[in-house]
Design a protein around this motif. Structure first.
Motif, PDB file in Angstrom:
ATOM      1  N   UNK A  84      12.682   0.656 -34.282  1.00 51.09           N
ATOM      2  CA  UNK A  84      13.020  -0.714 -34.674  1.00 51.09           C
ATOM      3  C   UNK A  84      12.187  -1.146 -35.882  1.00 51.09           C
ATOM      4  N   UNK A  85      10.909  -0.839 -35.849  1.00 51.27           N
ATOM      5  CA  UNK A  85      10.034  -1.236 -36.963  1.00 51.27           C
ATOM      6  C   UNK A  85      10.341  -0.433 -38.227  1.00 51.27           C
ATOM      7  N   UNK A  86      10.601   0.850 -38.074  1.00 51.94           N
ATOM      8  CA  UNK A  86      10.899   1.685 -39.237  1.00 51.94           C
ATOM      9  C   UNK A  86      12.205   1.247 -39.892  1.00 51.94           C
ATOM     10  N   UNK A  87      13.194   0.890 -39.085  1.00 49.50           N
ATOM     11  CA  UNK A  87      14.458   0.417 -39.640  1.00 49.50           C
ATOM     12  C   UNK A  87      14.234  -0.867 -40.432  1.00 49.50           C
ATOM     13  N   UNK A  88      13.345  -1.734 -39.935  1.00 50.67           N
ATOM     14  CA  UNK A  88      13.020  -2.955 -40.663  1.00 50.67           C
ATOM     15  C   UNK A  88      12.439  -2.653 -42.031  1.00 50.67           C
ATOM     16  N   UNK A  89      11.540  -1.659 -42.085  1.00 52.76           N
ATOM     17  CA  UNK A  89      10.970  -1.283 -43.379  1.00 52.76           C
ATOM     18  C   UNK A  89      12.021  -0.631 -44.279  1.00 52.76           C
ATOM     19  N   UNK A  90      12.899   0.151 -43.660  1.00 51.20           N
ATOM     20  CA  UNK A  90      13.960   0.803 -44.438  1.00 51.20           C
ATOM     21  C   UNK A  90      14.865  -0.240 -45.092  1.00 51.20           C
ATOM     22  N   UNK A  91      15.136  -1.327 -44.378  1.00 51.10           N
ATOM     23  CA  UNK A  91      15.952  -2.404 -44.947  1.00 51.10           C
ATOM     24  C   UNK A  91      15.283  -2.970 -46.187  1.00 51.10           C
ATOM     25  N   UNK A  92      13.950  -3.120 -46.105  1.00 50.33           N
ATOM     26  CA  UNK A  92      13.211  -3.597 -47.275  1.00 50.33           C
ATOM     27  C   UNK A  92      13.388  -2.680 -48.471  1.00 50.33           C
ATOM     28  N   UNK A  93      13.338  -1.368 -48.226  1.00 55.49           N
ATOM     29  CA  UNK A  93      13.525  -0.403 -49.306  1.00 55.49           C
ATOM     30  C   UNK A  93      14.937  -0.411 -49.858  1.00 55.49           C
ATOM     31  N   UNK A  94      15.924  -0.473 -48.960  1.00 57.47           N
ATOM     32  CA  UNK A  94      17.328  -0.498 -49.375  1.00 57.47           C
ATOM     33  C   UNK A  94      17.623  -1.759 -50.182  1.00 57.47           C
ATOM     34  N   UNK A 144       9.484  -3.304 -26.406  1.00 56.74           N
ATOM     35  CA  UNK A 144       8.906  -4.050 -27.515  1.00 56.74           C
ATOM     36  C   UNK A 144       7.407  -4.210 -27.505  1.00 56.74           C
ATOM     37  N   UNK A 145       6.772  -4.050 -26.349  1.00 54.44           N
ATOM     38  CA  UNK A 145       5.318  -4.239 -26.263  1.00 54.44           C
ATOM     39  C   UNK A 145       4.567  -2.914 -26.202  1.00 54.44           C
ATOM     40  N   UNK A 146       5.253  -1.812 -26.505  1.00 58.35           N
ATOM     41  CA  UNK A 146       4.611  -0.490 -26.405  1.00 58.35           C
ATOM     42  C   UNK A 146       3.681  -0.209 -27.575  1.00 58.35           C
ATOM     43  N   UNK A 147       3.980  -0.751 -28.752  1.00 59.02           N
ATOM     44  CA  UNK A 147       3.116  -0.588 -29.920  1.00 59.02           C
ATOM     45  C   UNK A 147       2.246  -1.837 -30.035  1.00 59.02           C
ATOM     46  N   UNK A 148       1.016  -1.713 -29.602  1.00 57.88           N
ATOM     47  CA  UNK A 148       0.150  -2.884 -29.457  1.00 57.88           C
ATOM     48  C   UNK A 148      -0.641  -3.202 -30.724  1.00 57.88           C
ATOM     49  N   UNK A 149      -0.468  -2.375 -31.745  1.00 55.72           N
ATOM     50  CA  UNK A 149      -1.110  -2.634 -33.028  1.00 55.72           C
ATOM     51  C   UNK A 149      -0.064  -2.584 -34.132  1.00 55.72           C
ATOM     52  N   UNK A 150      -0.336  -3.338 -35.177  1.00 58.55           N
ATOM     53  CA  UNK A 150       0.586  -3.367 -36.315  1.00 58.55           C
ATOM     54  C   UNK A 150      -0.064  -2.663 -37.484  1.00 58.55           C
ATOM     55  N   UNK A 151       0.543  -1.546 -37.906  1.00 61.42           N
ATOM     56  CA  UNK A 151       0.043  -0.775 -39.044  1.00 61.42           C
ATOM     57  C   UNK A 151       1.144  -0.714 -40.101  1.00 61.42           C
ATOM     58  N   UNK A 152       1.206  -1.694 -41.010  1.00 59.22           N
ATOM     59  CA  UNK A 152       2.280  -1.697 -42.014  1.00 59.22           C
ATOM     60  C   UNK A 152       2.297  -0.439 -42.888  1.00 59.22           C
ATOM     61  N   UNK A 153       1.109   0.188 -43.070  1.00 60.26           N
ATOM     62  CA  UNK A 153       1.022   1.370 -43.927  1.00 60.26           C
ATOM     63  C   UNK A 153       1.404   2.652 -43.198  1.00 60.26           C
ATOM     64  N   UNK A 154       1.507   2.588 -41.874  1.00 65.77           N
ATOM     65  CA  UNK A 154       1.749   3.803 -41.093  1.00 65.77           C
ATOM     66  C   UNK A 154       3.234   3.956 -40.798  1.00 65.77           C
ATOM     67  N   UNK A 155       3.758   5.174 -41.017  1.00 68.88           N
ATOM     68  CA  UNK A 155       5.189   5.397 -40.869  1.00 68.88           C
ATOM     69  C   UNK A 155       5.513   6.344 -39.718  1.00 68.88           C
ATOM     70  N   UNK A 156       4.793   7.458 -39.624  1.00 71.90           N
ATOM     71  CA  UNK A 156       5.144   8.498 -38.670  1.00 71.90           C
ATOM     72  C   UNK A 156       4.721   8.206 -37.242  1.00 71.90           C
ATOM     73  N   UNK A 157       5.283   8.985 -36.332  1.00 68.05           N
ATOM     74  CA  UNK A 157       4.890   8.935 -34.921  1.00 68.05           C
ATOM     75  C   UNK A 157       3.576   9.699 -34.729  1.00 68.05           C
ATOM     76  N   UNK A 158       2.891   9.485 -33.606  1.00 67.80           N
ATOM     77  CA  UNK A 158       1.721  10.318 -33.298  1.00 67.80           C
ATOM     78  C   UNK A 158       2.077  11.801 -33.385  1.00 67.80           C
ATOM     79  N   UNK A 159       1.168  12.623 -33.954  1.00 66.47           N
ATOM     80  CA  UNK A 159       1.506  14.010 -34.291  1.00 66.47           C
ATOM     81  C   UNK A 159       1.243  15.000 -33.162  1.00 66.47           C
ATOM     82  N   UNK A 160       0.323  14.706 -32.297  1.00 68.29           N
ATOM     83  CA  UNK A 160      -0.039  15.677 -31.261  1.00 68.29           C
ATOM     84  C   UNK A 160      -0.377  14.956 -29.962  1.00 68.29           C
ATOM     85  N   UNK A 161      -0.691  15.731 -28.932  1.00 70.29           N
ATOM     86  CA  UNK A 161      -0.968  15.154 -27.611  1.00 70.29           C
ATOM     87  C   UNK A 161      -2.170  14.218 -27.634  1.00 70.29           C
TER      88      UNK A 161
END
Length: 450
Positions: A136-146, A79-96
């Motif tokens: 976990x965060x993406x599922x939360x946003x998906x619930x909002x859309x559903x 739960x503490x791995x994502x230390x910033x909250x970006x509500x507009x950001x959806x995807x995972x990091x794209x490269x190394x």
């Protein structure tokens, strides 16, 4: 006459098909005719109960999965791995390079330099915990859309009644608030615990904020599931008669004692146990080591006394499991009361026995979590069991929910014609086993003052 009989037969057949489509039981025509329907008056327009009900049931199922994933996120310390909250950001990091940047950002916070640095975590290990929190965060946003997409459609098409619109808007606002509460919880784990008054100084989210966030999730799930049952199940007025009303009221009171008694407290202590990793505190059951219960030696006298019940790992765990066992004993004991209710509908009895079964299963899982605290799937199944128990309780309560007072008026009106003496006896003296005080006063006003 033949034409009228034929039309009546066709209408009866059409009604039977309609009821079958709405999952009414095969014995529907032994039930009462529905003269009025609160669902169509206050919730949705006629004919749209099923589509709106299935939507709400689907949203409640996604919230159920969200709760389970949230438990898994906590148990895997992700739960503490994502230390910033970006509500507009959806995807995972794209490269190394982006992964390395996220990892470097994570290294600035206590969980890295106090825990995972000593475990020699590399970027690949970081990706694993990051992905769980991201999901976990993406599922939360998906619930909002559903939730919001179909809500807008039903609103525009005019499916929803004004009361339903208000309820759904409140639920939408509560869901948005829950998203902010989630980040507020995460932030509490990104600080140096040495600077806080919490007893446990290892990097974890605040047990108080976790409990608040978890309780909100259970409330949202419960409201969604209850509303879906209203729309998908047959009206209660189809089932309740003067003969079985008293037994359904009695079962509702039995379940009410559970819903408003120990169960919320058991949940509360369970959330605190989860928040402080209390399952590791003591791994013996039913004893607490050599003792049967905790004593003054187990209490921490260097902190305020009440904090022992929210932050002292051993005390919190033992309190939770003791209350859970007491709750299960009272619930199982109530089977004797329910068995005496001879006029309960079959589904009411079955739902009650299912509720009792979920309690027993949950206690058994909890015992194994105490004995074997390390396996994450076992611990997470205990969380799943708690939501299943809540589901069973809500379903059982819904089978014996109150009926519209107008239905009681109709039943009493029929009784006054068919059994005048019985009607007179009922109106002369209030009997709490037959109807509530409010229902009695309504009936008396309708019949005795005219």
């Amino acid at each position: 006459m033949n034409t009228l009989a034929k039309l009546a037969t066709q209408k009866s057949h059409s009604l039977r098909q309609s009821l079958t489509k709405r999952n009414f039981s095969s014995h529907s025509f032994k039930e009462n005719p529905i003269i009025f329907n609160k669902i169509n008056e206050f919730y949705v327009i006629k004919g749209k109960e099923r589509v709106v009900g299935l939507w709400l049931l689907g949203v409640s199922a996604t919230v159920f999965s969200m709760i389970i994933l949230g438990g898994y996120t906590r148990l895997t310390r992700s739960g503490l791995s994502m230390v910033k909250w970006h509500p507009h950001r959806v995807g995972l990091p794209k490269n190394n390079e982006e992964w390395e940047a996220e990892f470097e950002e994570y290294k600035k916070f206590p969980e890295w330099y106090m825990v995972n640095q000593h475990k020699a975590m590399d970027v690949e290990g970081f990706k694993q915990i990051y992905f769980i929190e991201w999901a976990h965060r993406i599922l939360g946003r998906a619930i909002g859309g559903v939730f919001m997409g179909p809500l807008a459609y039903f609103w525009i098409r005019g499916y929803l009644q004004p009361k339903m619109k208000r309820n759904l808007l409140l639920l939408l606002g509560f869901g948005a608030f829950q998203g902010f509460a989630g980040w507020w919880m995460v932030k509490s784990g990104l600080v140096n615990k040495e600077q806080t008054k919490e007893l446990d100084k290892t990097p974890n989210v605040s047990p108080y904020r976790l409990t608040f966030h978890a309780y909100n999730a259970y409330i949202i799930y419960g409201v969604l599931f209850w509303m879906s049952l209203h729309l998908l199940r047959r009206p209660q007025e189809a089932v309740i008669t003067m003969k079985n009303m008293a037994d359904h009221n009695a079962m509702r009171k039995i379940l009410g004692r559970a819903a408003h008694g120990l169960f919320p407290i058991v949940l509360l202590t369970g959330f605190f146990t989860a928040g402080i990793q209390g399952r590791f505190a003591v791994n013996t059951f039913p004893k607490v080591g050599p003792h049967w219960f905790y004593n003054s030696n187990h209490l921490n006298w260097d902190i305020p006394f009440w904090k022992n019940f929210t932050e002292n790992k051993l005390v919190v765990q033992v309190t939770h499991r003791t209350l859970a066992v007491l709750f299960s004993i009272f619930a199982v004991k109530s089977i004797l009361e329910v068995n005496k209710l001879a006029n309960l509908s079959p589904i009411a009895k079955k739902s009650y026995y299912f509720f009792i079964s979920t309690i027993i299963l949950q206690v058994l899982i909890g015992m194994h979590v105490v004995w074997f605290p390390n396996p994450v799937p076992l611990a997470n199944s205990h969380q799943a069991g708690a939501v299943t128990l809540l589901t069973a309780l809500l379903f059982a309560m819904h089978t014996c929910r109150k009926v519209d007072p107008r239905h009681i008026k109709n039943l009493l009106g029929k009784m006054r014609v068919e059994d005048p003496q019985g009607f007179h006896n009922m109106m002369q003296k209030f009997n709490k086993h037959t109807m509530s005080k409010k229902e009695y006063e309504y009936a008396k006003k309708e019949f005795m003052q005219k």
